[in-house]
Each structure stands twice: as structure tokens, then as C-alpha cells.
Design a protein around this motif. Structure first.
Motif, short mmCIF file in Angstrom:
data_model
loop_
_atom_site.label_atom_id
_atom_site.label_comp_id
_atom_site.label_asym_id
_atom_site.label_seq_id
_atom_site.Cartn_x
_atom_site.Cartn_y
_atom_site.Cartn_z
N LEU A 227 -4.35 4.68 -15.95
CA LEU A 227 -3.57 6.08 -16.26
C LEU A 227 -2.71 6.30 -15.01
N THR A 228 -2.80 5.76 -13.72
CA THR A 228 -1.78 6.16 -12.96
C THR A 228 -0.76 5.16 -12.75
N ARG A 229 -0.56 4.08 -13.56
CA ARG A 229 0.45 3.34 -13.73
C ARG A 229 1.63 3.89 -14.87
N GLU A 230 1.16 4.26 -15.80
CA GLU A 230 1.90 4.71 -16.90
C GLU A 230 1.45 6.28 -17.24
N THR A 231 2.43 6.95 -17.61
CA THR A 231 1.95 8.23 -18.09
C THR A 231 1.19 8.00 -19.42
N LEU A 232 0.03 8.56 -19.51
CA LEU A 232 -0.69 8.42 -21.04
C LEU A 232 0.07 9.48 -21.83
N ASN A 233 0.35 8.93 -23.26
CA ASN A 233 0.48 9.92 -24.20
C ASN A 233 -0.53 10.56 -24.79
N ALA A 234 -0.16 11.56 -25.47
CA ALA A 234 -1.32 12.53 -26.11
C ALA A 234 -2.50 11.72 -26.58
N ALA B 127 0.41 11.02 -10.87
CA ALA B 127 0.31 9.65 -10.22
C ALA B 127 1.42 8.89 -10.47
N ALA B 128 2.13 8.95 -11.52
CA ALA B 128 3.36 8.17 -11.85
C ALA B 128 4.62 9.14 -11.33
N SER B 129 4.48 9.90 -10.64
CA SER B 129 5.73 10.67 -10.07
C SER B 129 6.33 9.99 -8.91
N GLU B 130 7.57 10.33 -8.55
CA GLU B 130 7.78 9.84 -7.19
C GLU B 130 6.88 10.40 -6.15
N TYR C 154 1.46 18.93 -6.23
CA TYR C 154 -0.01 18.40 -6.48
C TYR C 154 0.15 16.94 -6.13
N ARG C 155 -0.76 16.42 -5.54
CA ARG C 155 -0.98 15.05 -5.05
C ARG C 155 -2.31 14.48 -5.31
N LEU C 156 -2.24 13.28 -6.13
CA LEU C 156 -3.50 12.40 -6.27
C LEU C 156 -4.32 12.16 -5.06
N VAL C 157 -5.77 12.51 -4.74
CA VAL C 157 -6.25 12.01 -3.67
C VAL C 157 -6.57 10.64 -3.75
N PRO C 158 -6.16 9.92 -2.60
CA PRO C 158 -6.41 8.41 -2.70
C PRO C 158 -7.74 8.11 -2.71
N GLY C 159 -7.97 7.15 -3.65
CA GLY C 159 -9.37 6.74 -3.75
C GLY C 159 -10.20 7.53 -4.50
N SER C 160 -9.83 8.55 -5.00
CA SER C 160 -10.84 9.56 -5.81
C SER C 160 -11.10 8.90 -7.13
N LEU C 161 -9.94 8.27 -7.93
CA LEU C 161 -10.39 7.72 -9.14
C LEU C 161 -11.02 6.38 -8.95
N ASP C 162 -10.59 5.70 -7.76
CA ASP C 162 -11.03 4.33 -7.74
C ASP C 162 -12.53 4.44 -7.45
N SER C 163 -13.04 5.36 -6.73
CA SER C 163 -14.43 5.60 -6.53
C SER C 163 -15.33 5.64 -7.90
N ILE C 164 -14.84 6.29 -8.87
CA ILE C 164 -15.50 6.69 -10.13
C ILE C 164 -15.20 5.14 -10.89
N SER C 165 -14.22 4.61 -10.78
CA SER C 165 -13.96 3.38 -11.39
C SER C 165 -15.09 2.34 -11.01
N ARG C 166 -15.20 2.55 -9.80
CA ARG C 166 -16.29 1.36 -9.14
C ARG C 166 -17.54 1.79 -9.72
N LEU C 167 -17.98 2.88 -10.01
CA LEU C 167 -19.32 2.93 -10.48
C LEU C 167 -19.49 2.58 -11.79
N LEU C 168 -18.46 2.57 -12.55
CA LEU C 168 -18.64 2.09 -13.94
C LEU C 168 -18.32 0.66 -14.40
N VAL C 169 -17.79 0.13 -13.55
CA VAL C 169 -17.54 -1.45 -13.53
C VAL C 169 -18.99 -2.24 -13.66
N THR C 170 -19.11 -3.09 -14.56
CA THR C 170 -20.50 -3.76 -14.58
C THR C 170 -20.36 -5.27 -13.79
N ALA C 171 -19.10 -5.78 -13.62
CA ALA C 171 -19.04 -7.13 -13.11
C ALA C 171 -19.37 -7.22 -11.59
#
Lengths: 116, 116
Positions: A19-26, B52-55, B99-116
Motif C-alpha cells: 500500500l505504500t507503493r501504489e495509492t489504494l483505490n476505494a 507514502a506514495a507522495s513526493e 504528515y509523514r510515514l514513520v519508517p519501519g512502522s508498517l514493516d513491524s506489523i508486516s513482520r508479525l503476520l508473515v508465516t514463512a
């Protein structure tokens, strides 16, 4: 053995870039929010975690009530939400229902949230 | 420029093995559920995605209202939930809040959900 087919994990989760690479649509945002809502409950997270950590990645509902400290009807309600969202499948053998993690279901959500 | 310090991303997210590798305890499950609840809303997912997708991975609140089709007070409410959960930071420059994305904040959630 009776198997129940869960609702497949959301299209958004199955198909898309993080979701950080492309903007999600609705529609994609709706799908992902629905999946995250199913997970966003402490009891359901613990249930998924216990199922996944069980031998054969499968757990009997009879083994799930005690660790979360809740009655079977409440636990079954939470398990149904996880099945409807496509995270668990259920099969019945004899008296008991057994729950199993759907392979890839958590990973597809995980991939959507990763930024790297 | 005024900076606001967000609540750090949950301890559970920062510290732990994927939820399928170890059984979550009650406190870890509470923490992760709180983070997921903050994300589990279509508008908030779209806002994070747009930021996240903004300049420069930064967006002015003035650029966030139109894409999600909501007024500034509703958008600010959603942004505050994302800040409180540690996903966004906010800084004020002149009239506008950025507003700015906190680096690593989404990744830390992502890591908890990954099973591999």
C-alpha cells in the motif's frame, strides 16, 4: 469429514502492490480494511496464533477455549469471523471441529503492509 | 516547525516473532490488535497509502481531503488515530500540517503476520 469453504482472502490482498507503493483505490481499501478488522481483535489474534503453532497447524476447538479463557460459543464466534475472512478453514471429525490456518492468507496481508 | 512525537509502535510489533511461530500472550495480542485496529479502516488505509506514495513520503493535509472525498476535520481525525498508533508523524510549517510515514512502522506489523 465435512469441510467448509471459506470466503477467499480478499482480492486486494491477493493481487496488489504494497500500500505504500501504489495509492489504494476505494475498493482495495475496503477489502484490506475488512481483512484487517477480522484480525484486529486480541482473542482472534491469539486463536490464530495457537492454531498456527499447534502440531500439524491444526487445532481442535476443544483445545482453544482454555488458553484464551473464554467459553466455547464465544470462541466459535471468533473462529467464524476468521473463517469468513478466509484465514481459517474448519473440518469436523467425530464430535469436534478442527481449525487450520489457510496457507498464504496472513502472508498476503503481510505483503501489502511491507514498505521495503 | 512544531513536531509531535507519536506513541511508539507497539512493543509487540517491535520485539516479537511472527504470530504463527510463537503463541502470542494476552499483552502482545492487545498491542497488536490496537495497531491493526488503527489500520483497519478504508479511509485510514488510503490516507497512509497517499502519504507514502507522495513526493518525499510526506503530504500536506490540504492534499489529503480531496482524494478521500472527506472534509478536513474528518481527515484530521483519522490522521490523529494513525499518529497515536505510531504510523504517522506530523509537523506544522506555516499554515499547514504535513504528515509523514514513520519508517519501519508498517514493516513491524508486516513482520508479525508473515508465516514463512
Amino acid at each position: 469429514m465435512t469441510s467448509f469453504t471459506p470466503t477467499p482472502v480478499t482480492e486486494a490482498a491477493a493481487c496488489c502492490a504494497p500500500l505504500t507503493r501504489e495509492t489504494l483505490n476505494a475498493e482495495q481499501a475496503d477489502d484490506l480494511a475488512r481483512s484487517l478488522k477480522a484480525l484486529a481483535d486480541p482473542t482472534r489474534l491469539r486463536l490464530i496464533s495457537i492454531v498456527a503453532a499447534s502440531e500439524g497447524e491444526e487445532a481442535c476447538v476443544c483445545d482453544l477455549t482454555e488458553p484464551v479463557g473464554l467459553g466455547q460459543s464465544t470462541v466459535s464466534h471468533h473462529l467464524k469471523i476468521l473463517m469468513d475472512a478466509g484465514f481459517l478453514t474448519r473440518s469436523k471429525r467425530g464430535t469436534w471441529a478442527y481449525y487450520r490456518l489457510v496457507p498464504g492468507s496472513l502472508d498476503s496481508i503481510s505483503r501489502l503492509l511491507v514498505t521495503a
